[in-house]
Design an enzyme around this catalytic site. Structure first.
Site, PDB file in Angstrom:
ATOM      1  N   TYR A 191      28.545 -11.474 -32.739  1.00 47.42           N
ATOM      2  CA  TYR A 191      28.328 -10.479 -33.798  1.00 47.42           C
ATOM      3  C   TYR A 191      27.957  -9.104 -33.251  1.00 47.42           C
ATOM      4  O   TYR A 191      26.897  -8.570 -33.571  1.00 47.42           O
ATOM      5  CB  TYR A 191      27.246 -10.979 -34.771  1.00 47.42           C
ATOM      6  N   TYR A 209      24.495 -21.962 -43.650  1.00 47.88           N
ATOM      7  CA  TYR A 209      25.317 -21.532 -42.511  1.00 47.88           C
ATOM      8  C   TYR A 209      25.938 -22.773 -41.888  1.00 47.88           C
ATOM      9  O   TYR A 209      25.243 -23.731 -41.558  1.00 47.88           O
ATOM     10  CB  TYR A 209      24.493 -20.784 -41.452  1.00 47.88           C
ATOM     11  N   ASP A 253      24.846 -31.239 -42.636  1.00 48.84           N
ATOM     12  CA  ASP A 253      25.034 -30.483 -41.403  1.00 48.84           C
ATOM     13  C   ASP A 253      23.686 -30.403 -40.693  1.00 48.84           C
ATOM     14  O   ASP A 253      22.841 -29.574 -41.012  1.00 48.84           O
ATOM     15  CB  ASP A 253      25.580 -29.088 -41.722  1.00 48.84           C
TER      16      ASP A 253
HETATM   17  C1  PLP Z   1      25.067 -23.370 -35.070  1.00 46.52           C
HETATM   18  C2  PLP Z   1      25.435 -24.073 -36.306  1.00 46.52           C
HETATM   19  C3  PLP Z   1      26.779 -24.365 -36.609  1.00 46.52           C
HETATM   20  C4  PLP Z   1      27.921 -23.923 -35.721  1.00 46.52           C
HETATM   21  O1  PLP Z   1      27.881 -24.485 -34.469  1.00 46.52           O
HETATM   22  P1  PLP Z   1      28.656 -23.776 -33.239  1.00 46.52           P
HETATM   23  O2  PLP Z   1      28.448 -24.704 -32.096  1.00 46.52           O
HETATM   24  O3  PLP Z   1      28.037 -22.434 -33.068  1.00 46.52           O
HETATM   25  O4  PLP Z   1      30.092 -23.672 -33.648  1.00 46.52           O
HETATM   26  C5  PLP Z   1      27.042 -25.047 -37.766  1.00 46.52           C
HETATM   27  N1  PLP Z   1      26.047 -25.439 -38.599  1.00 46.52           N
HETATM   28  C6  PLP Z   1      24.754 -25.188 -38.336  1.00 46.52           C
HETATM   29  C7  PLP Z   1      23.701 -25.671 -39.283  1.00 46.52           C
HETATM   30  C8  PLP Z   1      24.409 -24.476 -37.202  1.00 46.52           C
HETATM   31  O5  PLP Z   1      23.114 -24.207 -36.962  1.00 46.52           O
END
Ligand code: PLP
Length: 431
Positions: free
Chosen positions: A18, A146, A247
């Site tokens: 970024y 995110y 996630d």
């Molecule tokens: C960092 C993150 C991602 C993305 O992972 P990368 O390895 O940067 O592609 C996805 N979801 C969450 C909750 C994250 O913290």
């Protein structure tokens, strides 16, 4: 190249996360890293408050993790995963399956968190296609989330700070409800989940899955929410025949005080995404775990294969170091370390609320957040932290810490002192 030339070349040619090529924010060349310290090319030693974005939970240059990589590189650095398998991958799959809920029995190894999120979305969409319900192709999520930077993942990031406007007409159009706003301190109210409940009930016929980060929303605002929200959300997903994707890329492996954050709500996701601390910060690796229902469901129409297969899938070195990192974590007293960090963060960051520009201080597990009323100035603030001998990487209105679990009280104190001082100075500058 001396370190000035190095920095200059970097400035002119290399994108960092970024950043702009026209007016790049400062970057600092690191020469080496050991334990909780980063040593810059200029010789300065910084206490690391970031664990390199949630990953380096055991600190840097750990002998056991180094050894795992050395051994593996001399045995087999990489082989394709199409038609071949290997011991490091099988061992890791078994560990992940054994550590997570009983329903999760199938693992897909991906090369980064974002890709693992893409795979989780694909699994959910393919599942409903195979059930002959192709109209169930939307995701439902909460604001302030995110999930990564690839297009599928971006489409479920917060629509405002995920820059949806820039990619309008390209991003898939999903359903959003307000971010959870309950905390662990106050009593649960049914209204906290009302909007989610209503949206789910109304659109269930076209929703494939709900996706969210359990307990802690990370990059989308460093917000914490209560377990009851997650528990009820999970129940509602089951009632309405919608899959639940958690996630857990940032929260996994102890960061929030439990091995996985979803355990605080005692729920079973259909799909679980892991990454970041999986390899102890050594290599990029992520995993998407699926329940038997999902895995078998994808193939229910007899020809459904999961449509994904990265070139570096299940890289043996990454799997080997992940195995070593998990063993190290489980053999350590991580729970009390995280608890101690939480208590110290709570005790030492609280005084930041004395500064007028501070909106709130919140801590959970080994995460401490100071939220300001206004965005920080990274061009000024980053060099200030470095000058004070710490590595803290604030963004937007957030100055936060998630140190390696091995940090000692004096090192952590150095971080919290620096935050207090820099926020004070920033307050004086903006007033
Ligand atoms: C960092 C993150 C991602 C993305 O992972 P990368 O390895 O940067 O592609 C996805 N979801 C969450 C909750 C994250 O913290």
């Amino acid at each position: 190249m001396d370190h000035n030339a190095l920095q200059q070349y970097d400035r002119e040619h290399i994108w960092h996360p970024y950043t702009s090529m026209l007016n790049p924010s400062p970057v600092f060349p690191v020469a080496s890293a050991e334990g909780v310290y980063l040593t810059l090319e200029t010789g300065e030693k910084l206490v690391d408050g970031m664990s390199s974005w949630w990953t380096a939970i055991h600190g840097y240059n750990h002998p056991q993790l180094n050894q795992a990589i050395h051994q593996q590189v001399e045995t087999m650095a990489h082989v394709m995963f199409g038609g071949l398998t290997h011991r490091p991958a099988v061992t890791l799959a078994k560990k992940l399956i054994d550590l997570t809920t009983d329903n999760l029995q199938h693992v897909f190894f991906a090369d980064s968190g974002s890709v693992a999120v893409e795979v989780s979305i694909k699994m959910a969409l393919q599942y409903w296609v195979a059930q002959d319900r192709p109209e169930k192709n939307k995701l439902l999520t909460v604001r302030n989330g995110y999930h990564g930077d690839t297009f599928g993942a971006m489409a479920v990031c917060d629509p405002v700070n995920g820059m949806h406007s820039m990619f309008k007409n390209i991003l898939a159009d999903h359903l959003f409800v307000d971010a959870p706003r309950c905390d662990d301190q106050s009593a649960w109210k049914a209204e906290y989940i009302a909007q989610f409940k209503q949206t789910l009930a109304q659109h269930q016929h076209r929703i494939a899955a709900v996706i969210l980060e359990p307990m802690v929303q990370n990059t989308g605002g460093m917000r914490f929410y209560c377990a009851e929200y997650l528990r009820q959300l999970s129940q509602l997903c089951q009632q309405h025949h919608v899959l639940l994707i958690l996630d857990e890329i940032a929260t996994g492996f102890g960061r929030t005080g439990t091995l996985f954050a979803y355990q605080q709500a005692q729920i079973e996701p259909d799909i679980l995404v892991l990454g970041k601390a999986l390899t102890g910060g050594y290599m990029t690796l992520a995993a998407t775990l699926a329940s038997t229902k999902v895995a078998e469901g994808i193939s229910a129409d007899q020809h459904g294969v999961l449509m994904h297969g990265p070139t570096f899938m299940a890289n043996p070195m990454a799997c080997a170091v992940a195995n070593a990192s998990i063993d190290l974590l489980l053999a350590s007293d991580w729970k009390s370390k995280v608890k101690r960090i939480e208590q110290q963060l709570q005790g030492e960051l609280a005084r930041c609320t004395d500064v007028a520009i501070v909106k709130e201080v919140r801590c959970k597990g080994a995460i401490g957040v100071v939220e300001l009323h206004q965005p920080i100035d990274i061009y000024w603030m980053q060099p200030r932290f470095v000058a004070l001998g710490v590595w803290v990487r604030p963004f937007n209105k957030l100055v936060y810490l998630m140190p390696p679990y091995i940090i000692n009280p004096a090192e952590l104190k150095k971080l919290t002192d620096a935050i207090y001082q820099v926020i004070h100075e920033f307050s004086d500058r903006v007033h």
